[in-house]
Design a protein around this motif. Sequence first.
Motif, PDB file in Angstrom:
ATOM      1  N   MET A   1      -1.075  -5.298   5.411  1.00  0.00           N
ATOM      2  CA  MET A   1       0.230  -5.706   5.875  1.00  0.00           C
ATOM      3  C   MET A   1       0.640  -6.967   5.120  1.00  0.00           C
ATOM      4  O   MET A   1      -0.169  -7.851   4.875  1.00  0.00           O
ATOM      5  CB  MET A   1       0.188  -5.989   7.379  1.00  0.00           C
ATOM      6  CG  MET A   1       1.516  -6.444   7.892  1.00  0.00           C
ATOM      7  SD  MET A   1       1.725  -6.724   9.670  1.00  0.00           S
ATOM      8  CE  MET A   1       0.175  -6.590  10.419  1.00  0.00           C
ATOM      9  N   TYR A  29      10.572   3.903   0.527  1.00  0.00           N
ATOM     10  CA  TYR A  29       9.156   3.561   0.641  1.00  0.00           C
ATOM     11  C   TYR A  29       8.489   4.288   1.802  1.00  0.00           C
ATOM     12  O   TYR A  29       9.108   4.545   2.832  1.00  0.00           O
ATOM     13  CB  TYR A  29       8.997   2.044   0.790  1.00  0.00           C
ATOM     14  CG  TYR A  29       9.546   1.323  -0.415  1.00  0.00           C
ATOM     15  CD1 TYR A  29       8.776   1.194  -1.569  1.00  0.00           C
ATOM     16  CD2 TYR A  29      10.848   0.828  -0.430  1.00  0.00           C
ATOM     17  CE1 TYR A  29       9.288   0.580  -2.700  1.00  0.00           C
ATOM     18  CE2 TYR A  29      11.360   0.204  -1.556  1.00  0.00           C
ATOM     19  CZ  TYR A  29      10.576   0.085  -2.683  1.00  0.00           C
ATOM     20  OH  TYR A  29      11.092  -0.514  -3.803  1.00  0.00           O
ATOM     21  N   CYS A  31       5.827   3.074   3.436  1.00  0.00           N
ATOM     22  CA  CYS A  31       5.272   2.120   4.395  1.00  0.00           C
ATOM     23  C   CYS A  31       6.213   1.898   5.585  1.00  0.00           C
ATOM     24  O   CYS A  31       7.409   2.179   5.529  1.00  0.00           O
ATOM     25  CB  CYS A  31       4.971   0.788   3.713  1.00  0.00           C
ATOM     26  SG  CYS A  31       6.410  -0.087   3.088  1.00  0.00           S
ATOM     27  N   ILE A  33       8.356  -0.457   7.879  1.00  0.00           N
ATOM     28  CA  ILE A  33       9.096  -1.686   7.608  1.00  0.00           C
ATOM     29  C   ILE A  33       9.717  -2.183   8.899  1.00  0.00           C
ATOM     30  O   ILE A  33      10.421  -1.440   9.590  1.00  0.00           O
ATOM     31  CB  ILE A  33      10.183  -1.457   6.537  1.00  0.00           C
ATOM     32  CG1 ILE A  33       9.528  -1.016   5.226  1.00  0.00           C
ATOM     33  CG2 ILE A  33      11.025  -2.727   6.339  1.00  0.00           C
ATOM     34  CD1 ILE A  33      10.494  -0.586   4.141  1.00  0.00           C
ATOM     35  N   CYS A  65       6.003  -5.364   6.011  1.00  0.00           N
ATOM     36  CA  CYS A  65       5.741  -4.035   5.454  1.00  0.00           C
ATOM     37  C   CYS A  65       4.264  -3.717   5.623  1.00  0.00           C
ATOM     38  O   CYS A  65       3.417  -4.574   5.388  1.00  0.00           O
ATOM     39  CB  CYS A  65       6.123  -3.991   3.983  1.00  0.00           C
ATOM     40  SG  CYS A  65       7.864  -4.346   3.678  1.00  0.00           S
ATOM     41  N   ASP A  66       3.972  -2.476   6.025  1.00  0.00           N
ATOM     42  CA  ASP A  66       2.591  -2.073   6.256  1.00  0.00           C
ATOM     43  C   ASP A  66       2.396  -0.641   5.773  1.00  0.00           C
ATOM     44  O   ASP A  66       2.966   0.290   6.336  1.00  0.00           O
ATOM     45  CB  ASP A  66       2.264  -2.180   7.748  1.00  0.00           C
ATOM     46  CG  ASP A  66       0.793  -1.983   8.044  1.00  0.00           C
ATOM     47  OD1 ASP A  66      -0.027  -2.020   7.105  1.00  0.00           O
ATOM     48  OD2 ASP A  66       0.457  -1.774   9.228  1.00  0.00           O
ATOM     49  N   GLU A  70       3.437  -1.259   0.380  1.00  0.00           N
ATOM     50  CA  GLU A  70       3.981  -2.414   1.096  1.00  0.00           C
ATOM     51  C   GLU A  70       4.405  -3.573   0.193  1.00  0.00           C
ATOM     52  O   GLU A  70       5.447  -4.183   0.416  1.00  0.00           O
ATOM     53  CB  GLU A  70       2.986  -2.915   2.152  1.00  0.00           C
ATOM     54  CG  GLU A  70       1.689  -3.410   1.584  1.00  0.00           C
ATOM     55  CD  GLU A  70       0.632  -3.717   2.635  1.00  0.00           C
ATOM     56  OE1 GLU A  70      -0.203  -4.599   2.361  1.00  0.00           O
ATOM     57  OE2 GLU A  70       0.630  -3.083   3.708  1.00  0.00           O
TER      58      GLU A  70
END
Length: 87
Positions: A1, A29, A31, A33, A65-66, A70
Amino acid sequence: MCRGEVVLTNELGLHARAASAFIKESSKYKCEIKILKDNNEYNGKSIISILGMGAVTGDSITIICDGSDEKKALETLIQLVKNQFHE
């Protein structure tokens, strides 16, 4: 993260056009968010969530972001905000 803080400097804050630009970019993306503002968490891929935030010029937001992409997502989204959503 990963996370980064940025201040909204565009004239109208996170209004509909800016929120739309943010969603368009964030949806590229994989990931997750999220956006933090005033200790509240908002979905960074939902226009309703972002508009509900009520972020105005001068507000500080934290983008979180993860996932697998990210770092690139965070870098791109922070740059988008700093570039005033290309308005």
